[in-house]
Motif scaffolding. Structure first.
Motif, PDB file in Angstrom:
ATOM      1  N   PHE A  48       0.831  -1.201   0.000  1.00 14.62           N
ATOM      2  CA  PHE A  48       0.000   0.000   0.000  1.00 14.62           C
ATOM      3  C   PHE A  48       0.872   1.260   0.000  1.00 14.62           C
ATOM      4  N   ARG A  49       1.892   1.281   0.842  1.00 11.77           N
ATOM      5  CA  ARG A  49       2.751   2.455   0.958  1.00 11.77           C
ATOM      6  C   ARG A  49       3.570   2.690  -0.312  1.00 11.77           C
ATOM      7  N   LYS A  50       4.014   1.610  -0.937  1.00 12.79           N
ATOM      8  CA  LYS A  50       4.806   1.745  -2.167  1.00 12.79           C
ATOM      9  C   LYS A  50       3.968   2.337  -3.294  1.00 12.79           C
ATOM     10  N   PHE A  51       2.730   1.889  -3.396  1.00  9.90           N
ATOM     11  CA  PHE A  51       1.850   2.435  -4.424  1.00  9.90           C
ATOM     12  C   PHE A  51       1.381   3.847  -4.060  1.00  9.90           C
ATOM     13  N   ALA A  52       1.282   4.121  -2.756  1.00 11.38           N
ATOM     14  CA  ALA A  52       0.811   5.431  -2.300  1.00 11.38           C
ATOM     15  C   ALA A  52       1.781   6.545  -2.679  1.00 11.38           C
ATOM     16  N   ILE A  53       3.089   6.246  -2.696  1.00  9.98           N
ATOM     17  CA  ILE A  53       4.086   7.271  -3.014  1.00  9.98           C
ATOM     18  C   ILE A  53       4.488   7.243  -4.483  1.00  9.98           C
ATOM     19  N   TYR A  54       3.912   6.349  -5.259  1.00  9.40           N
ATOM     20  CA  TYR A  54       4.282   6.239  -6.671  1.00  9.40           C
ATOM     21  C   TYR A  54       3.974   7.549  -7.410  1.00  9.40           C
ATOM     22  N   GLY A  55       4.993   8.081  -8.086  1.00  7.17           N
ATOM     23  CA  GLY A  55       4.805   9.301  -8.866  1.00  7.17           C
ATOM     24  C   GLY A  55       4.826  10.580  -8.057  1.00  7.17           C
ATOM     25  N   ASP A  56       5.025  10.476  -6.747  1.00  6.85           N
ATOM     26  CA  ASP A  56       5.042  11.667  -5.894  1.00  6.85           C
ATOM     27  C   ASP A  56       6.082  11.477  -4.803  1.00  6.85           C
ATOM     28  N   THR A  57       7.256  12.043  -5.013  1.00  8.43           N
ATOM     29  CA  THR A  57       8.357  11.858  -4.065  1.00  8.43           C
ATOM     30  C   THR A  57       8.098  12.531  -2.725  1.00  8.43           C
ATOM     31  N   SER A  58       7.159  13.475  -2.697  1.00 10.33           N
ATOM     32  CA  SER A  58       6.859  14.174  -1.441  1.00 10.33           C
ATOM     33  C   SER A  58       5.764  13.479  -0.626  1.00 10.33           C
ATOM     34  N   ALA A  59       5.187  12.416  -1.168  1.00 11.80           N
ATOM     35  CA  ALA A  59       4.097  11.716  -0.482  1.00 11.80           C
ATOM     36  C   ALA A  59       4.629  10.975   0.746  1.00 11.80           C
ATOM     37  N   SER A  60       3.796  10.900   1.784  1.00 12.84           N
ATOM     38  CA  SER A  60       4.203  10.246   3.030  1.00 12.84           C
ATOM     39  C   SER A  60       4.005   8.735   2.985  1.00 12.84           C
ATOM     40  N   THR A  65      -4.026   8.209  -3.432  1.00 13.13           N
ATOM     41  CA  THR A  65      -4.956   8.882  -4.336  1.00 13.13           C
ATOM     42  C   THR A  65      -5.778   7.856  -5.109  1.00 13.13           C
ATOM     43  N   GLY A  66      -6.846   8.325  -5.719  1.00 17.10           N
ATOM     44  CA  GLY A  66      -7.690   7.428  -6.506  1.00 17.10           C
ATOM     45  C   GLY A  66      -6.950   6.848  -7.698  1.00 17.10           C
ATOM     46  N   LYS A  67      -6.073   7.656  -8.298  1.00 18.84           N
ATOM     47  CA  LYS A  67      -5.293   7.198  -9.452  1.00 18.84           C
ATOM     48  C   LYS A  67      -4.362   6.062  -9.069  1.00 18.84           C
ATOM     49  N   ASN A  68      -3.667   6.219  -7.946  1.00 17.11           N
ATOM     50  CA  ASN A  68      -2.748   5.175  -7.496  1.00 17.11           C
ATOM     51  C   ASN A  68      -3.487   3.943  -6.989  1.00 17.11           C
ATOM     52  N   PHE A  69      -4.663   4.161  -6.419  1.00 16.31           N
ATOM     53  CA  PHE A  69      -5.490   3.039  -5.960  1.00 16.31           C
ATOM     54  C   PHE A  69      -5.912   2.193  -7.158  1.00 16.31           C
ATOM     55  N   SER A  70      -6.298   2.859  -8.231  1.00 16.75           N
ATOM     56  CA  SER A  70      -6.695   2.158  -9.444  1.00 16.75           C
ATOM     57  C   SER A  70      -5.511   1.406 -10.045  1.00 16.75           C
ATOM     58  N   LYS A  71      -4.329   2.044 -10.031  1.00 19.58           N
ATOM     59  CA  LYS A  71      -3.116   1.409 -10.557  1.00 19.58           C
ATOM     60  C   LYS A  71      -2.776   0.159  -9.759  1.00 19.58           C
ATOM     61  N   MET A  72      -2.887   0.274  -8.441  1.00 18.22           N
ATOM     62  CA  MET A  72      -2.578  -0.855  -7.562  1.00 18.22           C
ATOM     63  C   MET A  72      -3.527  -2.023  -7.823  1.00 18.22           C
ATOM     64  N   CYS A  73      -4.818  -1.718  -7.889  1.00 15.65           N
ATOM     65  CA  CYS A  73      -5.815  -2.773  -8.111  1.00 15.65           C
ATOM     66  C   CYS A  73      -5.607  -3.454  -9.464  1.00 15.65           C
ATOM     67  N   GLU A 141       4.974  -4.519  -6.081  1.00 14.16           N
ATOM     68  CA  GLU A 141       5.521  -3.175  -6.210  1.00 14.16           C
ATOM     69  C   GLU A 141       4.995  -2.530  -7.478  1.00 14.16           C
ATOM     70  N   PRO A 142       4.945  -1.198  -7.500  1.00  9.46           N
ATOM     71  CA  PRO A 142       4.487  -0.521  -8.724  1.00  9.46           C
ATOM     72  C   PRO A 142       5.440  -0.820  -9.873  1.00  9.46           C
TER      73      PRO A 142
END
Length: 208
Positions: A48-60, A65-73, A141-142
Motif C-alpha cells: 500500500f505504501r509503495k503504491f501510495a508514493i508512486y509518482g510523488d516523491t513528497s508523499a508520506s 490517491t484514486g489514481k494510485n489506488f486504481s493502478k494498484m488494483c 511493487e508498482p
C-alpha cells in the motif's frame, strides 16, 4: 432444575443466565480480518505504501490517491476487467474515503478490499475472498505494466528504416542510420582556408 428435583434459587438462576450469555457470545463468528496473520497484513501495508508514493516523491505513504489506488488494483490483479472493473474501483474508492477527502488511509483501503473481495472471488466465503485478495497484493511493487512499447510492424517498420529513404531524405542520415542534423538538411559552405576572408572552398575558378 438441580438433581433431586429441588427448585432453583434466584441466585442460581442469575448465575446460569450469566454462564449461558458468555457461552453464546464466545461462539459468535469472528470478523474476517481476524483470520489474517499480522505478518501478511504488514506485507499488504508495505505494498500500500509503495503504491501510495508512486509518482510523488513528497508523499508520506500514509494515504493513497484514486489514481494510485486504481493502478494498484490493476497491477495486483484485483481489477480483472470482468468481475471487477475500473468503474467498480472508482465507486468503492469514493464510498470508503472520508467526505471531502481526495485520498484514502490504509484503514479505508482495508474496507475497500472487503467491498471488492466478494465481487472478485464470487462463491468464496467473506474470509476466504479477503484472504485471496490480500494474496494478490502481498509483496507487490508498482511497475510499468501496460506501458507503450515501440513497435516495428507493417508500415511503421518501413517508415523507420532509413536505408530505404531516397532523394533528399536519404542525405539526412549516415550509413548507420544516425541523423546528420543541420548538415543533412542544408548545403553548408566550407569557409576554411589560409587566405584572409576566403569563402567557399572548391569554388575557385579552375582557369586561374
Amino acid at each position: 432444575i438441580p438433581v433431586g428435583g429441588a427448585p432453583c434459587s434466584s441466585g442460581d438462576k442469575v448465575r446460569r443466565t450469566r454462564v449461558f450469555s458468555s457461552c453464546r457470545w464466545s461462539s459468535a463468528p469472528s470478523l474476517p480480518t481476524s483470520c489474517l496473520h499480522s505478518s501478511k497484513m504488514s506485507e499488504v501495508e508495505n505494498t500500500f505504501r509503495k503504491f501510495a508514493i508512486y509518482g510523488d516523491t513528497s508523499a508520506s505513504g500514509n494515504d493513497m490517491t484514486g489514481k494510485n489506488f486504481s493502478k494498484m488494483c490493476k497491477e495486483c490483479g484485483v481489477m480483472d476487467g470482468k468481475a471487477v472493473t475500473s468503474t467498480d474501483i472508482d465507486i468503492v474508492f469514493n464510498k470508503v474515503k472520508t467526505k471531502g477527502a481526495r485520498t484514502i488511509t490504509f484503514a479505508e483501503f482495508q474496507q475497500a478490499m472487503k467491498e471488492l473481495c466478494s465481487k472478485r472471488f464470487k462463491g468464496k466465503s467473506p474470509e476466504e475472498a479477503l484472504q485471496a485478495v490480500y494474496d494478490l497484493i502481498e509483496g507487490k511493487e508498482p511497475g510499468s505494466v501496460g506501458a507503450t512499447k515501440a513497435t516495428k510492424v507493417g508500415g511503421v517498420e518501413r517508415l523507420t528504416d532509413t536505408s530505404k529513404y531516397t532523394g533528399s531524405h536519404k542525405e539526412r542520415f549516415d550509413e548507420s542510420g544516425k541523423g546528420k542534423g543541420l548538415a543533412g538538411r542544408q548545403d553548408l559552405t566550407d569557409n576554411s582556408g589560409y587566405v584572409g576572408a576566403y569563402k567557399g572552398a572548391g569554388t575557385y575558378d579552375q582557369k586561374h
